[in-house]
Design a protein around this motif. Structure first.
Motif, PDB file in Angstrom:
ATOM      1  N   ALA A   1       0.854  -1.187   0.000  1.00 23.27           N
ATOM      2  CA  ALA A   1       0.000   0.000   0.000  1.00 23.27           C
ATOM      3  C   ALA A   1       0.885   1.231   0.000  1.00 23.27           C
ATOM      4  N   GLY A   2       0.445   2.253  -0.653  1.00 18.68           N
ATOM      5  CA  GLY A   2       1.215   3.495  -0.683  1.00 18.68           C
ATOM      6  C   GLY A   2       1.976   3.630  -1.981  1.00 18.68           C
ATOM      7  N   GLY A   3       3.208   3.998  -1.909  1.00 22.68           N
ATOM      8  CA  GLY A   3       4.007   4.218  -3.106  1.00 22.68           C
ATOM      9  C   GLY A   3       4.807   5.493  -2.992  1.00 22.68           C
ATOM     10  N   SER A   4       4.660   6.158  -1.847  1.00 20.98           N
ATOM     11  CA  SER A   4       5.433   7.370  -1.657  1.00 20.98           C
ATOM     12  C   SER A   4       6.848   6.999  -1.235  1.00 20.98           C
ATOM     13  N   GLY A   5       7.757   7.948  -1.397  1.00 16.13           N
ATOM     14  CA  GLY A   5       9.138   7.729  -1.006  1.00 16.13           C
ATOM     15  C   GLY A   5      10.017   8.790  -1.610  1.00 16.13           C
ATOM     16  N   THR A   6      11.293   8.731  -1.303  1.00 13.19           N
ATOM     17  CA  THR A   6      12.257   9.679  -1.858  1.00 13.19           C
ATOM     18  C   THR A   6      13.429   8.927  -2.459  1.00 13.19           C
ATOM     19  N   GLU A   7      13.997   9.515  -3.502  1.00  7.19           N
ATOM     20  CA  GLU A   7      15.177   8.952  -4.145  1.00  7.19           C
ATOM     21  C   GLU A   7      16.155  10.088  -4.424  1.00  7.19           C
ATOM     22  N   THR A   8      17.412   9.839  -4.124  1.00  3.49           N
ATOM     23  CA  THR A   8      18.474  10.762  -4.495  1.00  3.49           C
ATOM     24  C   THR A   8      19.296  10.088  -5.583  1.00  3.49           C
ATOM     25  N   VAL A   9      19.367  10.729  -6.752  1.00  5.74           N
ATOM     26  CA  VAL A   9      20.174  10.235  -7.867  1.00  5.74           C
ATOM     27  C   VAL A   9      21.419  11.105  -7.940  1.00  5.74           C
ATOM     28  N   ARG A  10      22.586  10.467  -7.885  1.00  2.17           N
ATOM     29  CA  ARG A  10      23.873  11.173  -7.979  1.00  2.17           C
ATOM     30  C   ARG A  10      24.536  10.786  -9.302  1.00  2.17           C
ATOM     31  N   TYR A  11      24.862  11.813 -10.089  1.00  2.00           N
ATOM     32  CA  TYR A  11      25.426  11.607 -11.415  1.00  2.00           C
ATOM     33  C   TYR A  11      26.951  11.630 -11.358  1.00  2.00           C
ATOM     34  N   ALA A  12      27.595  10.760 -12.166  1.00  2.00           N
ATOM     35  CA  ALA A  12      29.054  10.770 -12.266  1.00  2.00           C
ATOM     36  C   ALA A  12      29.487  12.140 -12.763  1.00  2.00           C
ATOM     37  N   GLY A  13      30.546  12.668 -12.203  1.00  2.43           N
ATOM     38  CA  GLY A  13      31.016  13.979 -12.614  1.00  2.43           C
ATOM     39  C   GLY A  13      30.353  15.111 -11.857  1.00  2.43           C
ATOM     40  N   GLY A  14      29.428  14.788 -10.947  1.00  4.48           N
ATOM     41  CA  GLY A  14      28.797  15.809 -10.120  1.00  4.48           C
ATOM     42  C   GLY A  14      27.335  16.022 -10.429  1.00  4.48           C
ATOM     43  N   GLY A  15      26.659  16.578  -9.482  1.00  4.06           N
ATOM     44  CA  GLY A  15      25.236  16.871  -9.610  1.00  4.06           C
ATOM     45  C   GLY A  15      24.374  15.761  -9.044  1.00  4.06           C
ATOM     46  N   ARG A  16      23.165  16.154  -8.662  1.00  3.01           N
ATOM     47  CA  ARG A  16      22.222  15.178  -8.122  1.00  3.01           C
ATOM     48  C   ARG A  16      20.802  15.664  -8.371  1.00  3.01           C
ATOM     49  N   SER A  17      19.856  14.743  -8.229  1.00  3.81           N
ATOM     50  CA  SER A  17      18.430  15.046  -8.307  1.00  3.81           C
ATOM     51  C   SER A  17      17.766  14.423  -7.090  1.00  3.81           C
ATOM     52  N   LEU A  18      17.005  15.220  -6.341  1.00  3.91           N
ATOM     53  CA  LEU A  18      16.209  14.701  -5.241  1.00  3.91           C
ATOM     54  C   LEU A  18      14.776  14.573  -5.746  1.00  3.91           C
ATOM     55  N   ILE A  19      14.262  13.350  -5.722  1.00  2.00           N
ATOM     56  CA  ILE A  19      12.938  13.046  -6.274  1.00  2.00           C
ATOM     57  C   ILE A  19      12.018  12.611  -5.145  1.00  2.00           C
TER      58      ILE A  19
END
Length: 179
Positions: free
Chosen positions: A96-114
């Motif tokens: 049940a649910g489906g919520s959550g968080t993901e942090t994607v870190r890219y090679a060479g720098g940078g990230r996305s918080l989803i």
């Protein structure tokens, strides 16, 4: 009750993978620089459930470590992801649910918080298909809509649900950040 069999599972998973693959390798270069394109990533996740999943639904923490290959600037860039979720009622049969968080870190720098705020979950003859929807709230692609598709088969025997429970699994993951 109707049995779907291995052929039905293969068809269902194939359809999801085909649908996702048409999105994943779109023009990624613009989105990573703030333009109007999409970013597509494919990868593999290793998930852990605490407590292990059984037939009895109960609150469960889900953690996954993901390795991605992301399309950007006409080439593939490695990335890693870390996903966490608190499922209010999870079992071997349903989540049940489906919520959550993901942090994607890219090679060479940078990230996305989803942040994921919704999901559709389907288990067919042991196969798992989860489609999560959310938004990048910080970093690369901020403000972009995200769809994450997870597919896989359990590594542990289904009888584990009756005894100690499923402790985790490996799944294929597709991540699409849309403009």
């Amino acid at each position: 009750m109707f049995g779907i069999g291995r052929h039905g599972v293969a068809v269902a998973l194939g359809a999801v993978m085909l649908a996702g693959s048409t999105l994943v390798w779109g023009p990624a270069s613009q989105a990573t620089t703030g333009g109007e394109g999409s970013v597509g990533c494919v990868g593999h996740s290793e998930s852990r459930y605490g407590p292990p999943l059984t037939l009895l639904a109960r609150p469960t923490h889900v953690h996954a470590d993901i390795t991605y290959a992301c399309g950007a600037h006409g080439r593939t860039i490695p990335a890693t992801g870390s996903f966490d979720s608190e499922a209010p009622a999870a079992s071997c049969v349903a989540v049940a649910g489906g919520s959550g968080t993901e942090t994607v870190r890219y090679a060479g720098g940078g990230r996305s918080l989803i942040v994921y705020d919704g999901a559709t979950t389907l288990r067919v003859a042991g196969a798992l298909v989860v489609i999560q929807r959310g938004r990048v709230v910080e970093g690369r692609g901020q403000g972009h809509a995200v769809q994450r598709t997870i597919t896989g088969l359990p590594r542990e025997l289904p009888t584990e649900c009756l005894t100690s429970g499923l402790r985790g699994g490996g799944n294929e993951v597709q991540l699409e950040m849309e403009p």
